[in-house]
Design a protein around this motif. Sequence first.
Motif, PDB file in Angstrom:
ATOM      1  N   LYS A   1      23.927  46.181  21.819  1.00 47.62           N
ATOM      2  CA  LYS A   1      24.105  44.741  21.920  1.00 47.62           C
ATOM      3  C   LYS A   1      24.787  44.376  23.237  1.00 47.62           C
ATOM      4  N   GLU A   2      24.603  43.153  23.643  1.00 45.31           N
ATOM      5  CA  GLU A   2      25.294  42.639  24.822  1.00 45.31           C
ATOM      6  C   GLU A   2      26.515  41.834  24.384  1.00 45.31           C
ATOM      7  N   VAL A   3      27.666  42.135  24.973  1.00 41.34           N
ATOM      8  CA  VAL A   3      28.881  41.382  24.699  1.00 41.34           C
ATOM      9  C   VAL A   3      29.241  40.571  25.938  1.00 41.34           C
ATOM     10  N   VAL A   4      29.861  39.437  25.704  1.00 41.18           N
ATOM     11  CA  VAL A   4      30.252  38.534  26.787  1.00 41.18           C
ATOM     12  C   VAL A   4      31.747  38.278  26.664  1.00 41.18           C
ATOM     13  N   PHE A   5      32.469  38.437  27.768  1.00 41.90           N
ATOM     14  CA  PHE A   5      33.905  38.184  27.752  1.00 41.90           C
ATOM     15  C   PHE A   5      34.344  37.711  29.129  1.00 41.90           C
ATOM     16  N   ASP A   6      35.523  37.122  29.177  1.00 35.53           N
ATOM     17  CA  ASP A   6      36.082  36.584  30.421  1.00 35.53           C
ATOM     18  C   ASP A   6      37.246  37.444  30.886  1.00 35.53           C
ATOM     19  N   ARG A   7      37.299  37.690  32.168  1.00 35.76           N
ATOM     20  CA  ARG A   7      38.420  38.368  32.799  1.00 35.76           C
ATOM     21  C   ARG A   7      38.558  37.851  34.224  1.00 35.76           C
ATOM     22  N   HIS A   8      39.494  38.371  34.969  1.00 35.50           N
ATOM     23  CA  HIS A   8      39.710  37.942  36.346  1.00 35.50           C
ATOM     24  C   HIS A   8      39.217  39.002  37.323  1.00 35.50           C
ATOM     25  N   GLN A   9      38.913  38.538  38.517  1.00 34.80           N
ATOM     26  CA  GLN A   9      38.547  39.438  39.594  1.00 34.80           C
ATOM     27  C   GLN A   9      39.180  38.939  40.890  1.00 34.80           C
ATOM     28  N   GLU A  10      39.155  39.784  41.894  1.00 37.09           N
ATOM     29  CA  GLU A  10      39.760  39.431  43.176  1.00 37.09           C
ATOM     30  C   GLU A  10      39.077  38.216  43.773  1.00 37.09           C
ATOM     31  N   CYS A  11      39.879  37.289  44.260  1.00 37.14           N
ATOM     32  CA  CYS A  11      39.354  36.068  44.872  1.00 37.14           C
ATOM     33  C   CYS A  11      38.632  36.435  46.168  1.00 37.14           C
TER      34      CYS A  11
ATOM     35  N   GLY B   1      41.973  38.411  47.731  1.00 36.77           N
ATOM     36  CA  GLY B   1      43.041  38.860  46.850  1.00 36.77           C
ATOM     37  C   GLY B   1      44.443  38.674  47.375  1.00 36.77           C
ATOM     38  N   SER B   2      44.601  38.147  48.587  1.00 39.11           N
ATOM     39  CA  SER B   2      45.953  37.991  49.128  1.00 39.11           C
ATOM     40  C   SER B   2      46.681  36.794  48.539  1.00 39.11           C
ATOM     41  N   GLY B   3      45.929  35.807  48.059  1.00 31.17           N
ATOM     42  CA  GLY B   3      46.529  34.580  47.547  1.00 31.17           C
ATOM     43  C   GLY B   3      46.850  33.567  48.620  1.00 31.17           C
ATOM     44  N   ALA B   4      46.728  33.953  49.888  1.00 33.40           N
ATOM     45  CA  ALA B   4      47.060  33.063  51.006  1.00 33.40           C
ATOM     46  C   ALA B   4      45.797  32.425  51.569  1.00 33.40           C
ATOM     47  N   ARG B   5      45.938  31.219  52.052  1.00 33.06           N
ATOM     48  CA  ARG B   5      44.809  30.519  52.668  1.00 33.06           C
ATOM     49  C   ARG B   5      44.260  31.364  53.825  1.00 33.06           C
TER      50      ARG B   5
ATOM     51  N   GLN C   1      41.150  28.239  46.469  1.00 32.02           N
ATOM     52  CA  GLN C   1      40.254  28.690  45.410  1.00 32.02           C
ATOM     53  C   GLN C   1      41.012  29.283  44.223  1.00 32.02           C
ATOM     54  N   CYS C   2      42.000  30.122  44.502  1.00 33.47           N
ATOM     55  CA  CYS C   2      42.734  30.788  43.416  1.00 33.47           C
ATOM     56  C   CYS C   2      44.139  30.239  43.245  1.00 33.47           C
ATOM     57  N   ARG C   3      44.526  29.255  44.081  1.00 34.42           N
ATOM     58  CA  ARG C   3      45.844  28.620  44.023  1.00 34.42           C
ATOM     59  C   ARG C   3      46.981  29.623  44.183  1.00 34.42           C
ATOM     60  N   GLY C   4      46.722  30.623  45.002  1.00 26.74           N
ATOM     61  CA  GLY C   4      47.779  31.569  45.342  1.00 26.74           C
ATOM     62  C   GLY C   4      47.869  32.778  44.440  1.00 26.74           C
ATOM     63  N   SER C   5      47.070  32.844  43.383  1.00 27.62           N
ATOM     64  CA  SER C   5      47.175  33.978  42.461  1.00 27.62           C
ATOM     65  C   SER C   5      46.434  35.208  42.967  1.00 27.62           C
ATOM     66  N   GLY C   6      45.475  35.015  43.854  1.00 28.08           N
ATOM     67  CA  GLY C   6      44.656  36.119  44.336  1.00 28.08           C
ATOM     68  C   GLY C   6      43.556  36.512  43.381  1.00 28.08           C
ATOM     69  N   MET C   7      43.485  35.872  42.202  1.00 30.30           N
ATOM     70  CA  MET C   7      42.485  36.193  41.189  1.00 30.30           C
ATOM     71  C   MET C   7      41.754  34.927  40.738  1.00 30.30           C
ATOM     72  N   VAL C   8      40.491  35.080  40.401  1.00 27.66           N
ATOM     73  CA  VAL C   8      39.699  33.976  39.865  1.00 27.66           C
ATOM     74  C   VAL C   8      39.020  34.451  38.581  1.00 27.66           C
TER      75      VAL C   8
ATOM     76  N   GLY D   1      39.007  45.727  31.336  1.00 27.58           N
ATOM     77  CA  GLY D   1      39.995  44.678  31.110  1.00 27.58           C
ATOM     78  C   GLY D   1      40.418  44.008  32.407  1.00 27.58           C
ATOM     79  N   GLU D   2      41.604  43.408  32.369  1.00 30.52           N
ATOM     80  CA  GLU D   2      42.113  42.693  33.532  1.00 30.52           C
ATOM     81  C   GLU D   2      42.498  43.680  34.633  1.00 30.52           C
ATOM     82  N   PRO D   3      42.286  43.302  35.901  1.00 32.32           N
ATOM     83  CA  PRO D   3      42.739  44.166  36.987  1.00 32.32           C
ATOM     84  C   PRO D   3      44.259  44.184  37.066  1.00 32.32           C
ATOM     85  N   SER D   4      44.795  45.243  37.631  1.00 31.02           N
ATOM     86  CA  SER D   4      46.250  45.367  37.779  1.00 31.02           C
ATOM     87  C   SER D   4      46.727  44.480  38.916  1.00 31.02           C
ATOM     88  N   PRO D   5      47.816  43.732  38.710  1.00 41.05           N
ATOM     89  CA  PRO D   5      48.342  42.897  39.798  1.00 41.05           C
ATOM     90  C   PRO D   5      49.029  43.711  40.877  1.00 41.05           C
TER      91      PRO D   5
END
Length: 377
Positions: free
Chosen positions: A141-151, A156-160, A206-213, A239-243
Motif C-alpha cells: 500500500k501507499e502511505v502519505v505523511f507530512d514531514r520537514h525537509q531542508e529549505c 537550510g541556513s535559515g538566513a535570507r 520561505q522558512c521564516r528562519g527555521s531552515g526547514m519547510v 521521520g523528521e530530519p535532525s536539527p
Amino acid sequence: MATMAQKRDYYEVLGVDRSASDKEIADAYRKLALKYHPDRNPGDEEAVAKFKEASEAFEVLSNKEKRALYDRYGHAGLEGAAAAPQFRDVGDIFDAFSDIFSDSIFAEFFGGPRRRRARRGADIRCELVLDLEEAARGVTKEVVFDRHQECGHCRGSGARPGTAPQRCPYCGGSGRVVQSAGFFSMQSTCPNCHGAGVVIRHPCPQCRGSGMVPRRVRREVKIPPGVDDGTRLRLAGEGEPSPAGGPPGDCYVFIRIRPHPLFEREGQHLLCRVPIGYAQAALGATIEVPSLDGRQKLEIPRGTQSGDVFRLAGKGMPSPGARSRGDLLVQVFIEVPKRLTPEHQRVLRELADIENENVSPERESFFQKLKRYFQTG
C-alpha cells in the motif's frame, strides 16, 4: 577523590605563578591538556588522572570568584560548596571546556572537539486502513505523511540568501551560558540562541528562519499477511530530519482494520454467526458458510441447538511470520420467520399438537419447576 591534604596547589599543577594572567593560565592548561589528553594516552590511567587534575585547576583559576576564594583560603575555601569542580568523567570536562577543545591545535591532533552526540530527528506517525481480506493475504500500500525537509531557498541556513547566521553575542557561539552566584556556578542553554550558538538577523522568507519547510511524502509499504488492528510498522529514516545534523527519525505506520460485515476477529480466529431454520437444526443439514477462501460446506448434525459453535480448522487469519492459520468458528442460531404462508402455519400447528402430546424430559422438568415455584409462592 583526593582530600584537601592530598590535593596539590592549583598554581603548581598548571605551572604558573600566583600573579599569572588569565591568558597565561589558559595557555598553561592547553599545554597540559594536549600532553595528557586521553586520545593521546590510550589506556594510561595516570595520564587521565593528570588530565582531570589540570582541568580542575583550570576550572577554579579561570573563574574570578573561585580564584579569589582559593587565593584567600586555599582548598578549604572550596570544600563543601558547589564552587569546587566535580567532574564525573572526561566527557564532563569536554562539555565544560568546549571552547578550549575547539581550538585548531586540538582539531589538528584529535580530529576536532568532542561534542555530545547529535540529537536524532523526531519520530512521526501515520495511519493505514485495511480491509480484513487485505490484512489476511498481505498487500503493498501507499502511505502519505507530512514531514520537514531542508529549505531550498536558504539551503537550510535559515538566513535570507545573501546573508548568513551570526555568532550569538550572548554566549559567544558556545550555545551555553555560565551563571555564578557566590559559591554556586551553573551552566545552562543560552536563552538568546537556544543552544544553536548563532542568531539569524535576516530570516529566510520561505522558512521564516527555521531552515526547514513542510513536505508531503508518499511511500510504499509492504504489509505482511496476518496483521492485526493496532499493528505498528516502522519505516526507518523516514521521520523528521535532525536539527543538529544527526540521523533522521523514523515513521511509524499504525494499522487499522475496517469492521467486516460477516466476520469478527478474535486473535488469529474468525467468528461468523450463521442463521439456520428449525427444521435444519432438528433434522440436520448441509449448509454453505462464507470464509476468506470462498464458500465452505458445513455439516449441521441433528438436534443442533441455537448458539452451538462449529470449527473449520485453518480457515481463519494467518499468523504473521508463520505458515499456520487460525480457525473459522461458525456459531449457528435458529432463525424464527416473521412471515408465514398458510401452509407453514398449518404444518407448525400440527407440530405444536405433536409436541404437546410428547413432552420431552427437559421440557417436563421445566414445567415441574414452574409448578413448584407458584405453589411455594
